[in-house]
Design a protein around this motif. Structure first.
Motif, PDB file in Angstrom:
ATOM      1  N   GLY A 101     -37.507   2.155 -44.810  1.00 20.64           N
ATOM      2  CA  GLY A 101     -37.715   0.980 -45.643  1.00 20.64           C
ATOM      3  C   GLY A 101     -38.300  -0.200 -44.904  1.00 20.64           C
ATOM      4  N   ARG A 102     -38.753   0.015 -43.659  1.00 16.57           N
ATOM      5  CA  ARG A 102     -39.336  -1.076 -42.878  1.00 16.57           C
ATOM      6  C   ARG A 102     -40.797  -1.298 -43.262  1.00 16.57           C
ATOM      7  N   PHE A 103     -41.199  -2.542 -43.289  1.00 18.75           N
ATOM      8  CA  PHE A 103     -42.532  -2.926 -43.763  1.00 18.75           C
ATOM      9  C   PHE A 103     -43.615  -2.507 -42.775  1.00 18.75           C
ATOM     10  N   GLU A 163     -35.179  -5.555 -40.801  1.00 21.31           N
ATOM     11  CA  GLU A 163     -36.612  -5.445 -41.066  1.00 21.31           C
ATOM     12  C   GLU A 163     -36.927  -4.557 -42.258  1.00 21.31           C
ATOM     13  N   ARG A 164     -35.932  -4.290 -43.114  1.00 14.71           N
ATOM     14  CA  ARG A 164     -36.162  -3.516 -44.332  1.00 14.71           C
ATOM     15  C   ARG A 164     -36.602  -4.446 -45.460  1.00 14.71           C
ATOM     16  N   VAL A 165     -37.557  -3.995 -46.252  1.00 14.80           N
ATOM     17  CA  VAL A 165     -38.071  -4.810 -47.353  1.00 14.80           C
ATOM     18  C   VAL A 165     -37.036  -4.870 -48.471  1.00 14.80           C
ATOM     19  N   VAL A 166     -36.611  -6.088 -48.811  1.00  6.56           N
ATOM     20  CA  VAL A 166     -35.597  -6.264 -49.850  1.00  6.56           C
ATOM     21  C   VAL A 166     -36.119  -7.092 -51.028  1.00  6.56           C
ATOM     22  N   GLY A 167     -37.329  -7.621 -50.908  1.00  6.65           N
ATOM     23  CA  GLY A 167     -37.850  -8.433 -52.000  1.00  6.65           C
ATOM     24  C   GLY A 167     -39.321  -8.745 -51.810  1.00  6.65           C
ATOM     25  N   TYR A 178     -40.535   4.240 -59.723  1.00  7.82           N
ATOM     26  CA  TYR A 178     -40.911   4.843 -58.461  1.00  7.82           C
ATOM     27  C   TYR A 178     -40.159   4.085 -57.377  1.00  7.82           C
ATOM     28  N   ASP A 179     -39.203   4.692 -56.728  1.00 11.63           N
ATOM     29  CA  ASP A 179     -38.520   4.021 -55.644  1.00 11.63           C
ATOM     30  C   ASP A 179     -39.360   4.071 -54.371  1.00 11.63           C
ATOM     31  N   HIS A 180     -40.052   5.208 -54.173  1.00 11.48           N
ATOM     32  CA  HIS A 180     -40.811   5.341 -52.945  1.00 11.48           C
ATOM     33  C   HIS A 180     -41.817   6.468 -53.127  1.00 11.48           C
TER      34      HIS A 180
END
Length: 387
Positions: free
Chosen positions: A273-275, A336-340, A381-383
Protein backbone atom coordinates in the motif's frame (compact mmCIF):
# COMPACT_ATOMS: atom_id res chain seq x y z
CA UNK A 1 6.70 29.09 -13.19
CA UNK A 2 6.36 27.45 -16.62
CA UNK A 3 8.24 28.93 -19.59
CA UNK A 4 10.77 30.69 -17.36
CA UNK A 5 14.54 30.56 -17.80
CA UNK A 6 17.02 30.70 -14.95
CA UNK A 7 19.46 33.62 -15.26
CA UNK A 8 21.40 32.90 -12.09
CA UNK A 9 21.25 32.87 -8.30
CA UNK A 10 21.79 35.94 -6.10
CA UNK A 11 22.15 35.48 -2.34
CA UNK A 12 20.27 32.18 -2.44
CA UNK A 13 17.42 33.45 -4.63
CA UNK A 14 16.99 32.23 -8.21
CA UNK A 15 16.44 35.01 -10.75
CA UNK A 16 14.31 33.76 -13.63
CA UNK A 17 12.93 35.47 -16.71
CA UNK A 18 9.74 34.43 -18.47
CA UNK A 19 10.05 33.50 -22.14
CA UNK A 20 7.53 36.20 -23.10
CA UNK A 21 10.11 38.80 -22.03
CA UNK A 22 11.89 38.09 -25.34
CA UNK A 23 8.72 39.15 -27.19
CA UNK A 24 8.82 42.48 -25.35
CA UNK A 25 12.44 43.06 -26.38
CA UNK A 26 11.60 42.24 -30.02
CA UNK A 27 8.65 44.64 -29.97
CA UNK A 28 10.79 47.43 -28.44
CA UNK A 29 13.51 46.80 -31.02
CA UNK A 30 11.05 47.06 -33.94
CA UNK A 31 9.29 50.16 -32.62
CA UNK A 32 12.52 52.06 -31.94
CA UNK A 33 14.08 50.91 -35.22
CA UNK A 34 11.19 52.47 -37.11
CA UNK A 35 11.77 55.75 -35.25
CA UNK A 36 15.56 56.08 -35.48
CA UNK A 37 17.15 53.03 -37.05
CA UNK A 38 19.67 50.67 -35.36
CA UNK A 39 21.03 53.25 -32.83
CA UNK A 40 17.53 53.96 -31.52
CA UNK A 41 16.72 50.23 -31.46
CA UNK A 42 19.80 49.38 -29.39
CA UNK A 43 19.07 52.25 -27.01
CA UNK A 44 15.45 51.13 -26.64
CA UNK A 45 16.46 47.58 -25.73
CA UNK A 46 19.14 48.88 -23.33
CA UNK A 47 16.52 51.09 -21.67
CA UNK A 48 14.09 48.20 -21.17
CA UNK A 49 16.86 46.06 -19.70
CA UNK A 50 17.75 48.93 -17.34
CA UNK A 51 14.12 49.22 -16.29
CA UNK A 52 13.98 45.53 -15.46
CA UNK A 53 17.21 45.81 -13.47
CA UNK A 54 15.33 48.40 -11.39
CA UNK A 55 12.46 45.90 -11.09
CA UNK A 56 14.92 43.25 -9.86
CA UNK A 57 16.25 45.69 -7.25
CA UNK A 58 12.64 46.42 -6.27
CA UNK A 59 12.04 42.70 -5.71
CA UNK A 60 15.25 42.36 -3.72
CA UNK A 61 13.96 45.14 -1.50
CA UNK A 62 11.07 42.82 -0.64
CA UNK A 63 13.50 39.90 -0.27
CA UNK A 64 15.79 41.79 2.14
CA UNK A 65 12.85 42.84 4.31
CA UNK A 66 11.42 39.31 4.29
CA UNK A 67 14.74 37.78 5.34
CA UNK A 68 14.90 40.21 8.24
CA UNK A 69 11.78 38.45 9.52
CA UNK A 70 13.14 34.98 8.76
CA UNK A 71 11.22 34.47 5.50
CA UNK A 72 13.25 33.11 2.58
CA UNK A 73 12.52 33.77 -1.10
CA UNK A 74 13.30 30.77 -3.34
CA UNK A 75 12.99 32.71 -6.61
CA UNK A 76 11.85 35.80 -8.47
CA UNK A 77 10.49 35.75 -12.02
CA UNK A 78 10.66 38.67 -14.44
CA UNK A 79 7.53 39.09 -16.57
CA UNK A 80 6.78 41.71 -19.25
CA UNK A 81 4.45 43.39 -16.73
CA UNK A 82 6.96 43.38 -13.84
CA UNK A 83 8.53 41.06 -11.29
CA UNK A 84 7.12 38.34 -9.07
CA UNK A 85 8.86 37.24 -5.86
CA UNK A 86 7.78 33.92 -4.31
CA UNK A 87 8.02 34.02 -0.52
CA UNK A 88 8.57 30.75 1.34
CA UNK A 89 5.69 31.62 3.66
CA UNK A 90 3.33 34.48 4.39
CA UNK A 91 4.19 37.16 6.97
CA UNK A 92 2.98 36.37 10.49
CA UNK A 93 1.97 39.88 11.60
CA UNK A 94 0.59 43.09 10.03
CA UNK A 95 3.90 44.83 10.81
CA UNK A 96 5.87 42.21 8.84
CA UNK A 97 3.44 42.48 5.91
CA UNK A 98 3.69 46.30 5.95
CA UNK A 99 7.50 46.41 6.06
CA UNK A 100 7.96 43.73 3.38
CA UNK A 101 5.40 45.37 1.06
CA UNK A 102 6.74 48.91 1.34
CA UNK A 103 10.40 47.91 0.99
CA UNK A 104 10.08 47.45 -2.79
CA UNK A 105 8.69 50.93 -3.62
CA UNK A 106 11.25 52.51 -1.27
CA UNK A 107 14.00 51.01 -3.46
CA UNK A 108 12.51 52.77 -6.50
CA UNK A 109 12.32 56.02 -4.53
CA UNK A 110 16.02 55.64 -3.73
CA UNK A 111 16.93 54.93 -7.38
CA UNK A 112 14.97 57.93 -8.67
CA UNK A 113 16.47 60.17 -5.96
CA UNK A 114 20.00 59.00 -6.84
CA UNK A 115 19.50 59.72 -10.56
CA UNK A 116 18.05 63.17 -9.86
CA UNK A 117 20.99 63.91 -7.55
CA UNK A 118 23.55 62.81 -10.18
CA UNK A 119 21.93 64.63 -13.10
CA UNK A 120 21.13 67.66 -10.97
CA UNK A 121 19.25 70.67 -12.36
CA UNK A 122 19.14 69.22 -15.87
CA UNK A 123 15.92 67.37 -15.03
CA UNK A 124 12.48 68.91 -15.19
CA UNK A 125 9.01 67.51 -14.51
CA UNK A 126 8.29 67.29 -18.24
CA UNK A 127 11.26 64.94 -18.65
CA UNK A 128 10.41 62.87 -15.60
CA UNK A 129 6.79 62.45 -16.70
CA UNK A 130 7.65 61.34 -20.25
CA UNK A 131 9.55 58.04 -19.88
CA UNK A 132 7.99 56.66 -23.05
CA UNK A 133 9.51 59.40 -25.26
CA UNK A 134 12.81 58.12 -26.75
CA UNK A 135 13.92 61.72 -27.46
CA UNK A 136 14.27 62.42 -23.73
CA UNK A 137 17.61 61.79 -21.98
CA UNK A 138 18.20 58.13 -20.99
CA UNK A 139 18.71 58.78 -17.25
CA UNK A 140 15.76 61.18 -17.10
CA UNK A 141 13.50 58.51 -18.56
CA UNK A 142 14.88 55.92 -16.11
CA UNK A 143 14.16 58.24 -13.17
CA UNK A 144 10.66 58.78 -14.54
CA UNK A 145 10.03 55.04 -14.80
CA UNK A 146 11.05 54.54 -11.17
CA UNK A 147 8.64 57.28 -10.11
CA UNK A 148 5.93 55.54 -12.14
CA UNK A 149 6.76 52.19 -10.49
CA UNK A 150 6.30 53.77 -7.06
CA UNK A 151 2.93 55.31 -7.97
CA UNK A 152 1.68 52.18 -9.76
CA UNK A 153 2.75 49.79 -6.99
CA UNK A 154 1.11 51.93 -4.32
CA UNK A 155 -2.36 51.50 -5.87
CA UNK A 156 -4.31 49.82 -3.03
CA UNK A 157 -5.18 46.68 -4.98
CA UNK A 158 -3.73 43.17 -5.10
CA UNK A 159 -1.26 42.08 -6.38
CA UNK A 160 0.37 45.51 -6.13
CA UNK A 161 2.29 46.42 -2.99
CA UNK A 162 -0.38 48.99 -2.13
CA UNK A 163 -2.93 46.19 -1.71
CA UNK A 164 -0.69 44.42 0.79
CA UNK A 165 0.01 47.66 2.64
CA UNK A 166 -3.74 48.29 2.84
CA UNK A 167 -4.32 44.78 4.20
CA UNK A 168 -1.58 45.26 6.80
CA UNK A 169 -3.19 48.51 7.99
CA UNK A 170 -6.65 46.90 8.15
CA UNK A 171 -5.25 43.83 9.92
CA UNK A 172 -4.15 45.97 12.86
CA UNK A 173 -7.87 46.29 13.70
CA UNK A 174 -9.51 43.34 11.94
CA UNK A 175 -8.91 39.57 11.70
CA UNK A 176 -6.52 38.68 8.89
CA UNK A 177 -9.13 36.95 6.73
CA UNK A 178 -11.55 39.87 7.09
CA UNK A 179 -8.79 42.38 6.31
CA UNK A 180 -7.85 40.42 3.19
CA UNK A 181 -11.45 40.24 1.98
CA UNK A 182 -11.99 43.97 2.53
CA UNK A 183 -8.71 44.89 0.83
CA UNK A 184 -9.57 42.60 -2.09
CA UNK A 185 -13.00 44.19 -2.53
CA UNK A 186 -11.47 47.68 -2.47
CA UNK A 187 -8.95 46.54 -5.07
CA UNK A 188 -11.69 45.11 -7.28
CA UNK A 189 -13.61 48.38 -7.08
CA UNK A 190 -10.50 50.22 -8.21
CA UNK A 191 -10.06 47.68 -11.02
CA UNK A 192 -13.63 48.29 -12.23
CA UNK A 193 -13.06 52.05 -12.21
CA UNK A 194 -9.78 51.54 -14.05
CA UNK A 195 -11.54 49.40 -16.67
CA UNK A 196 -14.26 52.01 -17.25
CA UNK A 197 -11.60 54.72 -17.55
CA UNK A 198 -9.71 52.54 -20.02
CA UNK A 199 -12.75 52.23 -22.30
CA UNK A 200 -12.64 55.97 -22.96
CA UNK A 201 -8.92 56.76 -22.73
CA UNK A 202 -6.50 53.78 -22.90
CA UNK A 203 -7.42 50.16 -23.78
CA UNK A 204 -4.27 48.94 -21.97
CA UNK A 205 -5.95 49.90 -18.68
CA UNK A 206 -8.70 47.37 -19.41
CA UNK A 207 -6.17 44.53 -19.49
CA UNK A 208 -4.55 45.77 -16.29
CA UNK A 209 -7.98 46.06 -14.65
CA UNK A 210 -8.86 42.47 -15.56
CA UNK A 211 -5.54 41.24 -14.14
CA UNK A 212 -6.00 43.23 -10.91
CA UNK A 213 -9.61 42.09 -10.47
CA UNK A 214 -8.85 38.37 -10.68
CA UNK A 215 -5.62 38.71 -8.68
CA UNK A 216 -7.66 40.25 -5.86
CA UNK A 217 -10.16 37.38 -6.04
CA UNK A 218 -7.34 34.83 -5.88
CA UNK A 219 -5.82 36.57 -2.84
CA UNK A 220 -9.17 36.57 -1.05
CA UNK A 221 -9.71 32.86 -1.76
CA UNK A 222 -6.20 32.08 -0.55
CA UNK A 223 -6.92 33.88 2.70
CA UNK A 224 -10.13 31.88 3.14
CA UNK A 225 -8.21 28.63 2.65
CA UNK A 226 -5.68 29.81 5.24
CA UNK A 227 -8.47 30.63 7.70
CA UNK A 228 -9.99 27.16 7.31
CA UNK A 229 -6.57 25.52 7.42
CA UNK A 230 -5.81 27.07 10.81
CA UNK A 231 -8.51 24.89 12.40
CA UNK A 232 -8.47 21.88 10.07
CA UNK A 233 -5.99 19.24 9.01
CA UNK A 234 -6.02 17.13 5.86
CA UNK A 235 -7.07 14.15 7.97
CA UNK A 236 -10.44 15.82 8.61
CA UNK A 237 -11.39 16.30 4.95
CA UNK A 238 -9.38 13.90 2.77
CA UNK A 239 -11.07 11.40 0.46
CA UNK A 240 -10.92 8.00 2.17
CA UNK A 241 -12.72 5.73 -0.30
CA UNK A 242 -10.82 5.49 -3.55
CA UNK A 243 -9.53 2.99 -6.09
CA UNK A 244 -5.83 2.29 -6.63
CA UNK A 245 -3.64 0.69 -9.26
CA UNK A 246 -0.71 -1.67 -8.88
CA UNK A 247 2.64 -1.02 -10.61
CA UNK A 248 2.15 -4.09 -12.84
CA UNK A 249 -1.28 -2.99 -14.01
CA UNK A 250 -1.81 -2.00 -17.65
CA UNK A 251 -3.07 1.27 -19.05
CA UNK A 252 -6.20 -0.50 -20.25
CA UNK A 253 -7.04 -1.37 -16.64
CA UNK A 254 -6.61 2.29 -15.71
CA UNK A 255 -9.10 3.14 -18.46
CA UNK A 256 -11.57 0.66 -16.94
CA UNK A 257 -11.23 2.36 -13.57
CA UNK A 258 -11.63 5.80 -15.12
CA UNK A 259 -14.91 4.75 -16.72
CA UNK A 260 -16.20 2.71 -13.76
CA UNK A 261 -15.60 5.24 -10.96
CA UNK A 262 -16.06 8.92 -10.25
CA UNK A 263 -12.32 9.35 -9.75
CA UNK A 264 -9.96 11.32 -11.99
CA UNK A 265 -6.72 10.42 -10.19
CA UNK A 266 -5.48 6.98 -9.13
CA UNK A 267 -2.57 6.34 -6.75
CA UNK A 268 -0.23 3.58 -7.85
CA UNK A 269 0.77 1.54 -4.78
CA UNK A 270 2.85 -1.54 -4.08
CA UNK A 271 1.56 -4.69 -2.34
CA UNK A 272 2.02 -3.05 1.06
CA UNK A 273 0.00 0.00 0.00
CA UNK A 274 3.01 2.32 -0.23
CA UNK A 275 2.82 5.13 -2.78
CA UNK A 276 4.83 4.75 -5.99
CA UNK A 277 3.20 7.14 -8.45
CA UNK A 278 0.01 8.77 -9.72
CA UNK A 279 -2.13 8.26 -12.80
CA UNK A 280 -4.39 11.17 -13.74
CA UNK A 281 -7.16 11.36 -16.31
CA UNK A 282 -4.91 13.37 -18.64
CA UNK A 283 -2.06 10.90 -18.14
CA UNK A 284 -4.30 7.92 -18.92
CA UNK A 285 -5.64 9.52 -22.11
CA UNK A 286 -2.12 10.48 -23.23
CA UNK A 287 -0.77 6.99 -22.47
CA UNK A 288 -3.58 5.37 -24.46
CA UNK A 289 -2.83 7.61 -27.42
CA UNK A 290 0.96 7.24 -27.34
CA UNK A 291 1.59 3.77 -25.87
CA UNK A 292 -1.67 1.84 -26.14
CA UNK A 293 -3.74 -0.17 -23.66
CA UNK A 294 -1.03 -2.77 -23.12
CA UNK A 295 1.56 -0.34 -21.74
CA UNK A 296 2.59 -0.79 -18.13
CA UNK A 297 1.28 1.77 -15.65
CA UNK A 298 4.72 1.94 -14.01
CA UNK A 299 6.19 3.16 -17.31
CA UNK A 300 3.77 6.06 -17.76
CA UNK A 301 2.76 7.13 -14.24
CA UNK A 302 4.04 10.34 -12.66
CA UNK A 303 6.75 9.60 -10.10
CA UNK A 304 7.47 13.23 -9.13
CA UNK A 305 4.30 13.64 -7.03
CA UNK A 306 5.02 14.45 -3.36
CA UNK A 307 3.10 12.61 -0.64
CA UNK A 308 1.54 14.42 2.31
CA UNK A 309 1.32 13.49 5.95
CA UNK A 310 -2.27 13.21 7.17
CA UNK A 311 -1.60 15.86 9.83
CA UNK A 312 -0.52 18.49 7.29
CA UNK A 313 -2.59 21.71 7.01
CA UNK A 314 -4.91 22.16 4.03
CA UNK A 315 -3.19 25.26 2.68
CA UNK A 316 0.09 23.33 2.50
CA UNK A 317 -1.53 20.68 0.30
CA UNK A 318 -2.81 23.39 -2.04
CA UNK A 319 0.67 24.91 -2.24
CA UNK A 320 2.25 21.54 -3.07
CA UNK A 321 -0.36 20.81 -5.76
CA UNK A 322 0.41 24.11 -7.45
CA UNK A 323 4.17 23.62 -7.27
CA UNK A 324 3.99 20.04 -8.52
CA UNK A 325 1.41 21.02 -11.17
CA UNK A 326 -0.83 18.13 -10.26
CA UNK A 327 -4.56 17.82 -9.65
CA UNK A 328 -4.25 15.54 -6.61
CA UNK A 329 -1.89 14.44 -3.85
CA UNK A 330 -1.74 11.15 -1.92
CA UNK A 331 -2.02 11.24 1.87
CA UNK A 332 0.15 8.71 3.69
CA UNK A 333 0.33 7.47 7.26
CA UNK A 334 3.45 6.90 9.37
CA UNK A 335 4.13 3.68 7.44
CA UNK A 336 4.06 5.51 4.07
CA UNK A 337 0.82 3.70 3.15
CA UNK A 338 -1.73 5.68 1.14
CA UNK A 339 -4.75 6.40 3.34
CA UNK A 340 -6.39 9.28 1.48
CA UNK A 341 -6.44 11.72 -1.43
CA UNK A 342 -6.64 15.50 -1.67
CA UNK A 343 -7.66 17.21 -4.90
CA UNK A 344 -8.93 20.59 -6.09
CA UNK A 345 -12.53 19.36 -6.07
CA UNK A 346 -12.34 18.51 -2.37
CA UNK A 347 -10.85 21.91 -1.53
CA UNK A 348 -13.49 23.60 -3.71
CA UNK A 349 -16.31 21.83 -1.87
CA UNK A 350 -14.75 22.80 1.44
CA UNK A 351 -14.69 26.44 0.30
CA UNK A 352 -18.34 26.30 -0.80
CA UNK A 353 -19.34 25.02 2.64
CA UNK A 354 -17.31 27.80 4.23
CA UNK A 355 -19.01 30.46 2.07
CA UNK A 356 -22.43 28.97 2.84
CA UNK A 357 -21.79 29.22 6.57
CA UNK A 358 -19.00 31.50 7.85
CA UNK A 359 -19.06 29.58 11.14
CA UNK A 360 -18.56 26.26 9.34
CA UNK A 361 -15.94 23.98 10.85
CA UNK A 362 -15.19 20.42 9.62
CA UNK A 363 -16.36 17.72 12.03
CA UNK A 364 -13.25 15.54 11.80
CA UNK A 365 -12.86 11.78 11.40
CA UNK A 366 -13.93 11.04 14.96
CA UNK A 367 -17.50 11.94 13.89
CA UNK A 368 -19.68 9.47 12.02
CA UNK A 369 -20.31 11.77 9.05
CA UNK A 370 -17.15 13.37 7.67
CA UNK A 371 -17.71 16.61 5.80
CA UNK A 372 -15.65 15.92 2.68
CA UNK A 373 -17.13 14.14 -0.30
CA UNK A 374 -16.25 10.47 -0.35
CA UNK A 375 -15.23 9.11 -3.76
CA UNK A 376 -17.42 6.03 -4.12
CA UNK A 377 -16.63 3.77 -7.09
CA UNK A 378 -19.64 2.42 -8.92
CA UNK A 379 -17.70 -0.84 -9.17
CA UNK A 380 -15.41 -1.64 -6.25
CA UNK A 381 -11.68 -2.02 -7.00
CA UNK A 382 -9.49 -2.13 -3.91
CA UNK A 383 -6.32 -2.79 -5.85
CA UNK A 384 -5.83 -3.51 -9.55
CA UNK A 385 -2.65 -5.41 -10.30
CA UNK A 386 -3.39 -8.01 -12.91
CA UNK A 387 -0.71 -10.15 -14.44
Amino acid sequence: MQWSIKLGTVAGTEVRVHATFALLLIWIWVMHYRIGGPPAAFEGVAFIISVFLCVVLHEFGHIAAARYFGINTPNITLLPIGGLARLERSPDTPLEEFVIAIAGPLVNVAIAGLIVTVVGGALGWEQLLGPQDPRIDFLARLAGVNIFLVVFNMIPAFPMDGGRILRAILAWRLPWARATTLAARIGQSIALAMGIFGVFFNPLLILIAIFVYFAAETEAQGSDVQAISDDTSIFDVMITEFATLGPRARVGEAVELLLATSQSEFPVVDEAGRFEGLMTREGIVRAMKERGAGASVSDVMRRDIPALNEKSPIDFSLKLMREAQTSALPIVDSGERVVGLMNYETIGELMMLHYADEHFKPLGRHHQAPIARQQRPRRRYDHLDKE
